[in-house]
Design a protein around this motif. Sequence first.
Motif, PDB file in Angstrom:
ATOM      1  N   LEU A 151       0.821  -1.214   0.000  1.00 39.41           N
ATOM      2  CA  LEU A 151       0.000   0.000   0.000  1.00 39.41           C
ATOM      3  C   LEU A 151       0.854   1.262   0.000  1.00 39.41           C
ATOM      4  CD1 LEU A 151      -2.707  -1.048   2.627  1.00 39.41           C
ATOM      5  CD2 LEU A 151      -2.820  -1.222   0.124  1.00 39.41           C
ATOM      6  N   VAL A 152       2.121   1.136   0.429  1.00 36.55           N
ATOM      7  CA  VAL A 152       2.964   2.329   0.563  1.00 36.55           C
ATOM      8  C   VAL A 152       4.252   2.265  -0.251  1.00 36.55           C
ATOM      9  CG1 VAL A 152       2.053   2.961   2.827  1.00 36.55           C
ATOM     10  CG2 VAL A 152       4.028   1.424   2.687  1.00 36.55           C
ATOM     11  N   THR A 153       4.601   1.092  -0.761  1.00 31.53           N
ATOM     12  CA  THR A 153       5.829   0.978  -1.554  1.00 31.53           C
ATOM     13  C   THR A 153       5.753  -0.222  -2.483  1.00 31.53           C
ATOM     14  OG1 THR A 153       8.254   0.870  -1.469  1.00 31.53           O
ATOM     15  CG2 THR A 153       7.055  -0.441   0.139  1.00 31.53           C
ATOM     16  N   ASP A 154       6.533  -0.167  -3.562  1.00 32.00           N
ATOM     17  CA  ASP A 154       6.562  -1.287  -4.496  1.00 32.00           C
ATOM     18  C   ASP A 154       7.800  -2.157  -4.303  1.00 32.00           C
ATOM     19  OD1 ASP A 154       8.361   0.589  -5.350  1.00 32.00           O
ATOM     20  OD2 ASP A 154       7.663   0.649  -7.431  1.00 32.00           O
ATOM     21  N   GLY A 155       8.513  -1.947  -3.186  1.00 36.16           N
ATOM     22  CA  GLY A 155       9.678  -2.769  -2.884  1.00 36.16           C
ATOM     23  C   GLY A 155      10.566  -2.094  -1.855  1.00 36.16           C
ATOM     24  N   ILE A 156      11.598  -2.822  -1.407  1.00 36.43           N
ATOM     25  CA  ILE A 156      12.535  -2.303  -0.417  1.00 36.43           C
ATOM     26  C   ILE A 156      13.961  -2.477  -0.938  1.00 36.43           C
ATOM     27  CG2 ILE A 156      13.416  -2.512   1.958  1.00 36.43           C
ATOM     28  CD1 ILE A 156      10.700  -3.773   2.695  1.00 36.43           C
ATOM     29  N   ASP A 157      14.709  -1.380  -0.960  1.00 31.73           N
ATOM     30  CA  ASP A 157      16.116  -1.415  -1.367  1.00 31.73           C
ATOM     31  C   ASP A 157      17.048  -1.543  -0.163  1.00 31.73           C
ATOM     32  OD1 ASP A 157      15.622  -0.868  -4.223  1.00 31.73           O
ATOM     33  OD2 ASP A 157      14.972   1.102  -3.495  1.00 31.73           O
ATOM     34  N   LEU A 158      16.583  -1.079   0.989  1.00 36.99           N
ATOM     35  CA  LEU A 158      17.398  -1.121   2.200  1.00 36.99           C
ATOM     36  C   LEU A 158      16.526  -1.407   3.410  1.00 36.99           C
ATOM     37  CD1 LEU A 158      19.964  -0.652   3.903  1.00 36.99           C
ATOM     38  CD2 LEU A 158      19.474   1.806   3.835  1.00 36.99           C
ATOM     39  N   LEU A 159      16.847  -2.497   4.109  1.00 39.44           N
ATOM     40  CA  LEU A 159      16.167  -2.846   5.362  1.00 39.44           C
ATOM     41  C   LEU A 159      17.168  -2.681   6.495  1.00 39.44           C
ATOM     42  CD1 LEU A 159      13.997  -4.126   7.202  1.00 39.44           C
ATOM     43  CD2 LEU A 159      14.794  -6.372   6.408  1.00 39.44           C
ATOM     44  N   ILE A 160      16.857  -1.805   7.445  1.00 38.38           N
ATOM     45  CA  ILE A 160      17.717  -1.615   8.611  1.00 38.38           C
ATOM     46  C   ILE A 160      17.005  -2.202   9.825  1.00 38.38           C
ATOM     47  CG2 ILE A 160      18.917   0.028  10.104  1.00 38.38           C
ATOM     48  CD1 ILE A 160      19.156   1.935   7.788  1.00 38.38           C
ATOM     49  N   ASN A 161      17.496  -3.358  10.271  1.00 37.91           N
ATOM     50  CA  ASN A 161      16.944  -4.003  11.471  1.00 37.91           C
ATOM     51  C   ASN A 161      17.612  -3.370  12.690  1.00 37.91           C
ATOM     52  OD1 ASN A 161      15.053  -6.040  10.531  1.00 37.91           O
ATOM     53  ND2 ASN A 161      16.807  -7.066   9.606  1.00 37.91           N
ATOM     54  N   ASN A 162      17.005  -2.291  13.163  1.00 36.97           N
ATOM     55  CA  ASN A 162      17.583  -1.502  14.243  1.00 36.97           C
ATOM     56  C   ASN A 162      16.969  -1.789  15.606  1.00 36.97           C
ATOM     57  OD1 ASN A 162      18.827   1.137  15.457  1.00 36.97           O
ATOM     58  ND2 ASN A 162      16.617   1.388  15.714  1.00 36.97           N
ATOM     59  N   ALA A 163      15.705  -2.190  15.646  1.00 35.34           N
ATOM     60  CA  ALA A 163      15.007  -2.375  16.918  1.00 35.34           C
ATOM     61  C   ALA A 163      15.726  -3.395  17.799  1.00 35.34           C
ATOM     62  CB  ALA A 163      13.568  -2.830  16.668  1.00 35.34           C
ATOM     63  N   GLY A 164      15.843  -3.073  19.068  1.00 33.07           N
ATOM     64  CA  GLY A 164      16.506  -3.988  19.989  1.00 33.07           C
ATOM     65  C   GLY A 164      16.177  -3.646  21.429  1.00 33.07           C
ATOM     66  N   VAL A 165      16.615  -4.522  22.345  1.00 35.34           N
ATOM     67  CA  VAL A 165      16.359  -4.297  23.765  1.00 35.34           C
ATOM     68  C   VAL A 165      17.607  -4.666  24.552  1.00 35.34           C
ATOM     69  CG1 VAL A 165      15.409  -6.627  24.147  1.00 35.34           C
ATOM     70  CG2 VAL A 165      14.746  -4.757  25.674  1.00 35.34           C
ATOM     71  N   LEU A 166      17.870  -3.913  25.614  1.00 30.14           N
ATOM     72  CA  LEU A 166      18.977  -4.218  26.523  1.00 30.14           C
ATOM     73  C   LEU A 166      18.455  -4.137  27.947  1.00 30.14           C
ATOM     74  CD1 LEU A 166      22.640  -2.942  26.376  1.00 30.14           C
ATOM     75  CD2 LEU A 166      21.384  -2.946  28.527  1.00 30.14           C
ATOM     76  N   HIS A 167      18.550  -5.245  28.682  1.00 29.26           N
ATOM     77  CA  HIS A 167      18.143  -5.267  30.089  1.00 29.26           C
ATOM     78  C   HIS A 167      19.380  -4.983  30.941  1.00 29.26           C
ATOM     79  CE1 HIS A 167      14.122  -6.770  29.247  1.00 29.26           C
ATOM     80  NE2 HIS A 167      14.656  -7.646  28.409  1.00 29.26           N
ATOM     81  N   SER A 168      19.373  -3.869  31.611  1.00 27.12           N
ATOM     82  CA  SER A 168      20.546  -3.473  32.391  1.00 27.12           C
ATOM     83  C   SER A 168      20.478  -4.030  33.814  1.00 27.12           C
ATOM     84  CB  SER A 168      20.650  -1.947  32.433  1.00 27.12           C
ATOM     85  OG  SER A 168      19.488  -1.393  33.023  1.00 27.12           O
ATOM     86  N   GLY A 169      21.617  -4.010  34.476  1.00 27.42           N
ATOM     87  CA  GLY A 169      21.680  -4.407  35.869  1.00 27.42           C
ATOM     88  C   GLY A 169      21.653  -5.897  36.142  1.00 27.42           C
ATOM     89  N   GLU A 170      21.891  -6.720  35.123  1.00 28.61           N
ATOM     90  CA  GLU A 170      21.851  -8.177  35.312  1.00 28.61           C
ATOM     91  C   GLU A 170      23.112  -8.662  36.038  1.00 28.61           C
ATOM     92  OE1 GLU A 170      19.324  -9.435  31.319  1.00 28.61           O
ATOM     93  OE2 GLU A 170      21.501  -9.293  31.214  1.00 28.61           O
ATOM     94  N   ARG A 171      22.912  -9.552  37.013  1.00 27.45           N
ATOM     95  CA  ARG A 171      24.036 -10.134  37.762  1.00 27.45           C
ATOM     96  C   ARG A 171      23.925 -11.650  37.728  1.00 27.45           C
ATOM     97  NH1 ARG A 171      23.613  -9.436  42.994  1.00 27.45           N
ATOM     98  NH2 ARG A 171      21.427  -8.770  42.934  1.00 27.45           N
TER      99      ARG A 171
END
Length: 236
Positions: free
Chosen positions: A80-100
């Motif tokens: 609906l918004v594009t006819d293809g993808i030239d660049l996919l940036i998989n940026n989403a991520g998670v970091l759980h801090s304070g783990e021991r």
Amino acid sequence: MSDAPLPRRCLVTGANRGLGLEFVRQLLARGDRVIATSRHPGRAHALNQLAGQNPGRLHVLPLDVAEPKTHAELARELPLVTDGIDLLINNAGVLHSGERFGHVAATQLDDSLRTNAAGPFLLTQALAPHLADAAKVANLSSMLGSISSVDGFHTPTYAISKAAQNMATVLLAQALHERGITVIALHPGWVQTDMGGKGAQVTPADSARGLLGVIDSATLADSGRFIDWQGNALPW
């Protein structure tokens, strides 16, 4: 420079803040068309402001990389918004801090693996039919996922998941090679974002600029490599 025609059709995950938002800004500034995803688009105020300033060139769509059903929904929305993808940036991520050690929660390990490793792998698989031949896939990894560079018990669930993501990058590079699609793992540096925290040394603008330069210069011969934001090869 990229051999894809300009403007490129780009998709950036986790684009509501930090490095993801900076990628969107810089891609728009150079004339590309961008699909930016966020778990909660209604709360992505800076992203929605950018969309208002770039009508027709920036589309904001919902995606939770840890939930495969949203991958399928995104894949259905894309035509609906594009006819293809030239660049996919998989940026989403998670970091759980304070783990021991002795107190690492199974729920945090599961969340890290689903978000940082399974998410980019399954999303790329789901979007593969929409990737243009000779497209590029950039997986935002981390030096903390380098097994040979471990020097202490740091951010275990993040490190484990990023090491797994690196394997996913290599496997995706193999799977997509015959279509001329380049897949690389990228270390953005220690970036001044909510995830990077206090003391980080690299600005999101500098990191994104460097990473986009690395992506532009990457060829199919680089597919499956682990590279930092300054173009240096990193050890697995």
